[in-house]
Each structure stands twice: as C-alpha cells, then as structure tokens.
Design an enzyme around this catalytic site. Structure first.
Site, PDB file in Angstrom:
ATOM      1  N   ASP A  82     -11.301   2.421   3.959  1.00  0.00           N
ATOM      2  CA  ASP A  82     -11.528   0.976   3.819  1.00  0.00           C
ATOM      3  C   ASP A  82     -13.026   0.657   3.785  1.00  0.00           C
ATOM      4  O   ASP A  82     -13.419  -0.456   3.450  1.00  0.00           O
ATOM      5  CB  ASP A  82     -10.878   0.212   4.981  1.00  0.00           C
ATOM      6  CG  ASP A  82      -9.603  -0.527   4.557  1.00  0.00           C
ATOM      7  OD1 ASP A  82      -9.369  -0.643   3.337  1.00  0.00           O
ATOM      8  OD2 ASP A  82      -8.864  -0.988   5.448  1.00  0.00           O
ATOM      9  N   GLN A 114      -5.045  -1.927   9.523  1.00  0.00           N
ATOM     10  CA  GLN A 114      -4.785  -3.207   8.862  1.00  0.00           C
ATOM     11  C   GLN A 114      -5.352  -4.346   9.714  1.00  0.00           C
ATOM     12  O   GLN A 114      -5.068  -4.444  10.904  1.00  0.00           O
ATOM     13  CB  GLN A 114      -3.263  -3.374   8.662  1.00  0.00           C
ATOM     14  CG  GLN A 114      -2.869  -4.587   7.858  1.00  0.00           C
ATOM     15  CD  GLN A 114      -3.386  -4.560   6.409  1.00  0.00           C
ATOM     16  OE1 GLN A 114      -3.377  -3.522   5.757  1.00  0.00           O
ATOM     17  NE2 GLN A 114      -3.856  -5.693   5.923  1.00  0.00           N
ATOM     18  N   LYS A 164       0.847  -1.203   0.000  1.00  0.00           N
ATOM     19  CA  LYS A 164       0.000   0.000   0.000  1.00  0.00           C
ATOM     20  C   LYS A 164       0.879   1.250   0.000  1.00  0.00           C
ATOM     21  O   LYS A 164       0.617   2.214  -0.710  1.00  0.00           O
ATOM     22  CB  LYS A 164      -0.938  -0.016   1.218  1.00  0.00           C
ATOM     23  CG  LYS A 164      -2.049  -1.049   1.085  1.00  0.00           C
ATOM     24  CD  LYS A 164      -2.827  -1.267   2.365  1.00  0.00           C
ATOM     25  CE  LYS A 164      -3.787  -2.444   2.184  1.00  0.00           C
ATOM     26  NZ  LYS A 164      -4.496  -2.822   3.413  1.00  0.00           N
TER      27      LYS A 164
END
Ligand code: NDP
Length: 295
Positions: free
Chosen positions: A121, A98, A54
C-alpha cells in the site's frame, strides 16, 4: 466542446490482463505464487466491500490472497500480531491493512509494523518519506495516486511545468498525489477544508485531481477551459430511481465539467478500477523483489 472520457475500467482491464500474464510467467520461472495478505479490523461495510473486491481481483490475475478479519474491539496487540505473522509468512509477498482502523488502534503503529519489503500500500512512513525526498525512490507507491498517474500518462498529459491543483491532503490520496506530481515537475497547489477562494484556485488548474469526498462539489464553472480532470471521489447519494436506492458520484459535477474539460474521468469506472490494478501490480513487484529480480 465535450471532453475525452478516460475510461479507467478499460485501462484497468488491459493492465490486469498483462499482470495475469506476468504472474503466470513468474510462477513458471520460480514455482512461486505471488501472495497478498490483508488485515481488516471492524465491520465498516465500505471497507468490507473493498476487501472483497481486492480478493476477487487477486483471484482473477492468479495472485494468492489471505484475509484476516477481526472484530472492531480486537486489541491493538492482536492486530499487530496478525501483521507480523504475515510479514513472516513466506507465501505472502505483500501485506496491507485496510483503513480506517477502529479508533482505539494507533494507525501509525500498525502501518509502521508492515515490513518495508511487503508494504504494497506504500503507507509505511519510510516509503512516504522516500516519496517526498528528492533522489529517493520508495519501494512502493500508494495505489490510488499511482493509478491516477497511469491515467494521466495514458491520456498523454504533459505534466512538466503544468499547474496541478489537488483537492484534499489525506495521507492515502492527496498527500502522495502531491508528491508524485511534484516528482513529475508539475507546479502543485494543494487545497483542503481551510483553503480560501477554492473555486478561484481550482480555475488555475491545468490538471485537477479531486479527492475531497464531497458529492459533485466541483462545478463546471470552477474548471479552466481545456483542463484535465481526474475525479477520485466516491460518494454515495440517494437515488430513488435505482434498485439499490443510491448511486455513486464523484467530487466533480460530471455533466457540467465534461463540457469544459479536455479530458475527464467518470465515477464509477475511472480511478476506482485503477486503484485495485496498482495494488495487484505492487504485489507482483513485491514477489519479484523477493526473488531478487530487478524491477
Ligand atoms: P479524507 O476525508 O481523508 O480527506 C478529504 C480531504 O478533503 C481532506 O484533506 C479535507 O481537508 C478535504 N476537504 C474536505 N471537505 C472539503 C471542502 N469542502 N473543501 C476543500 N477541501 C475539503 O478523504 P480521502 O482522501 O480518503 O478520500 C477522498 C475521496 O476519495 C473520498 O470520496 C473517497 O471515498 C475517495 N477515494 C477513492 C478511492 C478510489 O480508489 N477511487 C480510493 C481512496 C479514496 P482537511 O485536511 O482540511 O480536513
């Protein structure tokens, strides 16, 4: 018949070049660099690799990124403080945590702490709720399922009225994928570990999304002739012939499936690059919303 192979890497490269161009134009308009903040707790090697990917992808398109790595015994309050600090940071427009988090940390509490306007997200319960409801639009849609939708669109797949079968009901893939396909007017069947007669259910699919995390579980004879197959699975299997000693395969047995499907993705090089691309796209969207642009 051999299926058309949908090359996610090529599509991702094209979209990332477009995002880089838009990031440059955004910087020119406002003097602001879109920023992504990442929090990772623990040392899961797969997660660490995703975080590195990322960061690299952000660099490539000109997005500023900050990563906070903390060890697996970090108390929940500290992780929450990092998330809140990123929420308050004016240089950061998108915040992601994450997953998975270490077992002592309450995932719902942490994901709910991400500011809604920075939830790139799309895992905040309010964003998932909006995705589920008719007439509502979430601020952000989770990256992997929205990447699958782009792949379907690129292949020109007609979803209206199609029978879509989704293997897997996880919060990050199966569930939001279900909601997106419902919004696209597909008739959706969701399968999971308790589904009976799985192969027969899969055989009814015009569009199959496989996200179970079981190496090559879906065989060619599970697939209807001419079906569209999107393979989200990313499974490490031993491969003594490779330098690394392993290879990555999907949830679908590609050699047999490619003979019956009309369109199929490969693993690697299918959904994976699209996931990163959609995260970049969401981060740019967050920055544009921040300055009041209509997106
Ligand atoms: P989870 O483990 O969270 O969910 C797996 C789902 O599959 C669950 O709903 C589970 O059912 C179901 N399942 C497991 N075994 C079976 C079985 N034998 N038969 C039917 N259903 C089964 O996985 P994720 O959703 O996080 O990920 C799925 C796969 O996608 C993994 O390989 C992962 O690495 C990959 N992935 C790839 C991404 C990418 O960008 N390419 C991004 C995210 C994930 P139940 O709910 O009953 O337990």
């Amino acid at each position: 018949m051999s299926a058309q192979i949908l090359n996610g890497q090529d599509i991702a490269d094209r979209l990332q070049a477009q995002i880089a161009h838009e990031v440059e134009a955004f910087k020119g308009r406002y003097g602001i660099v879109p920023g992504l903040g990442v929090v990772m707790a623990g040392d899961n090697p797969a997660s660490a690799q995703y975080v590195r990917m990322k960061r690299k992808a952000c660099e490539k398109v000109g997005i500023h990124s900050v990563t906070h790595l903390v060890n697996s015994s970090t108390p929940q309050d500290e992780v929450l403080s990092l998330v809140r600090a990123l929420n308050d940071d004016p240089l950061i427009h998108g915040v992601l945590v994450q997953l998975p988090l270490p077992a002592h940390i309450d995932e719902v509490a942490v994901l709910s702490a991400v500011g809604l306007e920075k939830d790139v997200d799309g895992f905040h319960p309010l964003n998932i709720g909006a995705l589920a409801m008719k007439g509502r639009e979430p601020s952000f849609v989770p990256a992997t399922p929205s990447g699958c939708m782009v792949l379907l669109r690129e292949a020109g797949v007609e979803l209206d009225g199609a029978n879509a079968v989704i293997l897997g009901r996880s919060n990050i893939v199966g569930l939001p994928m279900t909601l997106l396909l419902m919004k696209a007017n597909a008739t959706v069947t969701v399968c999971h570990s308790r589904t009976r007669g799985l192969a027969d259910v899969v055989r009814r699919a015009d569009v199959l999304i496989a996200a179970v995390g079981r190496a090559e579980m879906v065989r060619g004879d599970w697939i209807k002739h001419g079906a569209v197959v999107i393979d989200v699975g990313t499974n490490k299997v031993d491969d003594p012939s490779s330098d690394k000693g392993y290879k990555i395969v999907g949830d679908v047995h590609f050699p047999s499936a490619v003979e019956v499907a009309s369109v199929i993705t490969k693993v690697p090089g299918g959904v994976g690059p699209m996931t990163i691309t959609m995260l970049l796209s969401n981060t740019l969207k967050a920055a544009r919303q921040h300055v009041g642009e209509k997106v």
